[in-house]
Scaffold this active site. Structure first.
Site, short mmCIF file in Angstrom:
data_model
loop_
_atom_site.label_atom_id
_atom_site.label_comp_id
_atom_site.label_asym_id
_atom_site.label_seq_id
_atom_site.Cartn_x
_atom_site.Cartn_y
_atom_site.Cartn_z
N CYS A 259 0.82 -1.21 0.00
CA CYS A 259 0.00 0.00 0.00
C CYS A 259 0.85 1.26 0.00
O CYS A 259 1.56 1.52 -0.96
CB CYS A 259 -0.90 0.02 1.23
SG CYS A 259 -2.58 -0.37 0.88
N HIS B 256 -3.46 -5.36 1.13
CA HIS B 256 -3.02 -5.06 2.49
C HIS B 256 -3.47 -6.12 3.49
O HIS B 256 -4.12 -7.08 3.13
CB HIS B 256 -3.51 -3.67 2.90
CG HIS B 256 -5.00 -3.60 3.05
ND1 HIS B 256 -5.76 -2.64 2.41
CD2 HIS B 256 -5.87 -4.36 3.72
CE1 HIS B 256 -7.03 -2.83 2.72
NE2 HIS B 256 -7.13 -3.86 3.51
#
Lengths: 442, 247
Positions: free
Chosen positions: B93, B189
């Site tokens: 991310c 994530h």
């Protein structure tokens, strides 16, 4: 005239909804707004003495319902959206159902729980006199992006709210900083001593909202709540106007606040905040505290808040655990129960739960390895992921069953005297129905 | 055997359960008798990259990412030397975005490390949802959840995988993440490794190879992990090609 038609149609829809067995519907409110877009403005302006809005990630329903009960028990007439729908449409439904058939509202107060992201929409129709913010934790991340986005919505809402007084949990640095930055009048409440319940967990707001430095803590309660200060810019936990002290958590909750001892038989440290916030509001409204003991004693924690059931001679404790902060609090409570037990974890990923269940990795499942649990069962739509989490937490005697009813029945048949069932949001009502049904049979 | 994992700035970059990835690396090494040391670094720590085998950088909010970015700029050459020396990096991310040349949000330009020839710019709305991606080096898809406002363009680099379901790097070119030398960047994530034990093992294997251990990793019982992986694949990308994965 549109107002009256809107009230009528909405009332009919509410009755129809109840007949259909719906809980916490927002549909009637949707129609009311379509027929008369000013309906909420017209009705809310008729509230005589004050409108209180309650926001925050966790605890807003309990806080709001307690406030409602305290006001009602003083003989006040109060509008409250206590069936659980906290977006604009649900707020409209609550006001319309409290109004008379000619659109007149006879109410001293309104206490309204509002979802943080809905505050901007709601405040366009209704201006609160007081706004309580209980805490800001990670919750339903995929719906809202990040916690900064939630704070952004709240800032925009508060700007629309004129002379509002903010009633804030000062133990939460995100909430305290929010209040200070807003420039509005702030009143703080908090727990002013270390009660020794801190867990290993992810803390959201440990960095100063003003200068970005790491905050120093004298003590933590849970998540980022505690006594903090910033060595660099001087931001610190504000002095509490309403403070809980001399806390005793054995067998229930007892503490001193607002010049008296408060004692209840329900569990959970977080309930101190849920009681402290409405007491603060009551005091700000200039109302007496005469019968709050009775109100607190009679208050039944809502559905799925450590809710007890008795099934076939066994004790079942049912809890809504929908984000890391809430889940870790449940684990703390379980750790405090010395009985031999079984534990079922139900995780769904429907829209209202948040599609992203990554947060289960922020929950301190590791702590469950020494709570005298005989078995752990993973259930719900994402039982596979819960099993992985169990495995990496090092838990033993795990099994999975996506069917919640079967999981409960199996645990009752084979397990110990106490069964904990922890669920996230969309499993709440269906699991409660299962437990009620089983309790009835027993 | 021992490997050292360097977790960069977990106090700032710890969104969405990144902890699960470190836990997964650690456990999967320990279960094979490989010693796993985890060092967590804060912004003020001096990092000795020569002692590290796996560098992990997670995601954070924009505010926290900016703080990290300033610090990474100061140690840029040490990080690129580590990457040049085939050091293993897992960046997720926000951490992934920082590997490129820049990340542009609204009017602000955050300068990146330029370790990969990529850049990230804001787009219309966030890309949020479950993802299934097929790599060309693993036997089953990689699954996860993405939630990002930035659109990353990786130029001539090779993506980590091609998107079977979800948005990936930018929602347009069908690529997800990046694989460059031993650097893995991805938007998936949270519990990436727990649900993708094959990818976790790939990372451990690369780190071992770099230290001169060429033996294959001992197989583990991954029934539970693969069931979670297969569930996401079958729910979101149930194409005939993936049938064997639900076994």
């Amino acid at each position: 005239m549109r107002k009256i038609i809107a009230v009528w149609i909405t009332k009919i829809l509410i009755v129809l909804g109840k007949l259909g067995g719906k809980k916490g519907s927002s549909t009637p409110g949707v129609f009311a707004l379509k027929i008369c877009p000013q309906i909420l403005e017209i009705l809310s302006k008729q509230v005589r003495s004050g409108i209180i809005v309650v926001c925050g990630t966790n605890g807003k329903t309990t806080t709001n319902n307690l406030l409602f009960s305290m006001l009602r028990d003083q003989g006040k007439r109060v509008v409250c959206n206590n069936v659980g729908s906290n977006m604009l449409e649900g707020v409209v439904t609550a006001f319309v159902s409290a109004a008379g058939i000619f659109g007149r509202l006879d109410a001293d107060y309104a206490c309204i729980e509002v979802d943080e992201i809905s505050t901007v929409k709601v405040f366009a129709h209704l201006v609160p006199d007081y706004m309580v913010i209980t805490n800001l934790f990670r919750d339903q991340l995929d719906r809202y992006g990040e916690i900064d986005i939630t704070i952004d919505y709240l800032s925009r809402a508060v700007t629309m709210a004129g002379d509002v007084t903010l009633v804030l949990n000062g133990d939460d640095p995100l909430v305290a900083a929010f209040g200070i930055k807003s420039g509005k009048k702030c009143v703080f409440y908090g727990v002013g001593e270390d009660v020794g319940i801190a867990l290993h967990e992810t803390k959201e707001g440990r960095f100063c909202s003003f200068c970005g430095s790491e905050l120093t803590y004298q003590f933590y309660h849970y998540s980022q709540l505690g006594d903090y200060d910033c060595a660099k810019c001087g931001f610190a936990r504000p002095p509490a106007d309403f403070e809980a002290k001399n806390i005793d958590l054995t067998g229930g909750i007892a503490f001193d606040a607002a010049g008296r001892r408060i004692s209840v038989n329900y569990r959970g440290f977080y309930n101190i905040y849920n009681i402290l916030a409405p007491i603060s509001v009551l005091s700000l409204l200039g109302l007496p505290f005469d019968n709050i003991d009775k109100t607190l004693a009679e208050y039944k924690p809502q559905i799925g808040r450590m809710e007890p059931f008795r099934i076939a001679g066994k004790s079942v404790i049912f809890n809504l655990s929908k984000n890391p902060a809430g889940f870790n609090q449940a684990i703390s409570t379980i750790a405090g129960d010395t009985a031999e037990k079984d534990i079922i974890v139900v995780i769904n990923d429907n829209a209202q739960d948040g599609r992203d269940i990554s947060w289960i990795w922020d929950v301190d499942f590791e702590r469950l390895s020494d709570v005298k649990a005989h078995s752990f069962t993973a259930s719900g739509i994402r039982h596979n992921d819960v099993m992985v989490r169990f495995k990496y937490a090092g838990l033993e005697n795990t099994s999975d069953n996506g069917n919640v009813k079967e999981a409960i029945e199996h645990a009752l048949k084979t397990g110990n005297k106490v069964l904990y069932v922890l669920v996230n949001y969309t499993a709440l009502f269906s699991t409660q129905d299962i437990l009620k049904h089983l309790e009835g049979k027993g | 055997m021992k490997l050292k994992i360097g977790h960069l700035y977990p106090e700032l970059l710890n969104l969405y359960g990144d902890r699960g990835n470190i836990l997964s690396l650690q456990k999967r090494m320990q279960w094979r008798g490989i010693e796993a040391e985890v060092a967590e670094y804060t912004l003020s720590d001096k990092i000795d990259f020569s002692a590290l085998d796996i560098v992990f950088v997670g995601g954070g909010s924009d505010r926290e990412q900016l703080l990290v970015c300033k610090r990474l700029g100061e140690i840029k050459s040490e990080i690129s030397d580590y990457v040049g020396d085939n050091g293993v990096v897992v960046a997720i991310c926000g951490g992934y975005q920082l590997l490129g040349h820049y990340y542009k949000i609204k009017d602000e330009l955050i300068e990146g490390l330029s370790i990969i020839d990529a850049f990230t710019e804001g787009g219309n709305g966030r890309l949020i949802g479950n993802v299934v991606a097929q790599t060309d080096f693993l036997d089953r898809p990689v699954v996860g959840f993405e939630n990002h406002g930035g659109r990353t363009h990786i130029g001539d680099h090779k993506p980590l995988g091609s998107v079977l379901f979800g948005s990936g790097n930018n929602g347009a070119d069908g690529g997800e993440g990046i694989l460059h030398k031993n650097v893995i960047g991805t938007y998936l994530h949270g519990p990436l490794f727990p649900k993708n034990p094959h990818l976790c093992d790939y990372v451990i294997q690369k780190a071992l190879e770099r230290r001169g251990f060429d033996t294959d990793l001992a197989p583990l019982d991954d029934k539970i992990e693969l069931a979670a992986n297969a569930y996401i694949v079958s729910r979101f990308a149930p194409s005939p090609n993936n049938c064997e994965c639900s076994a």
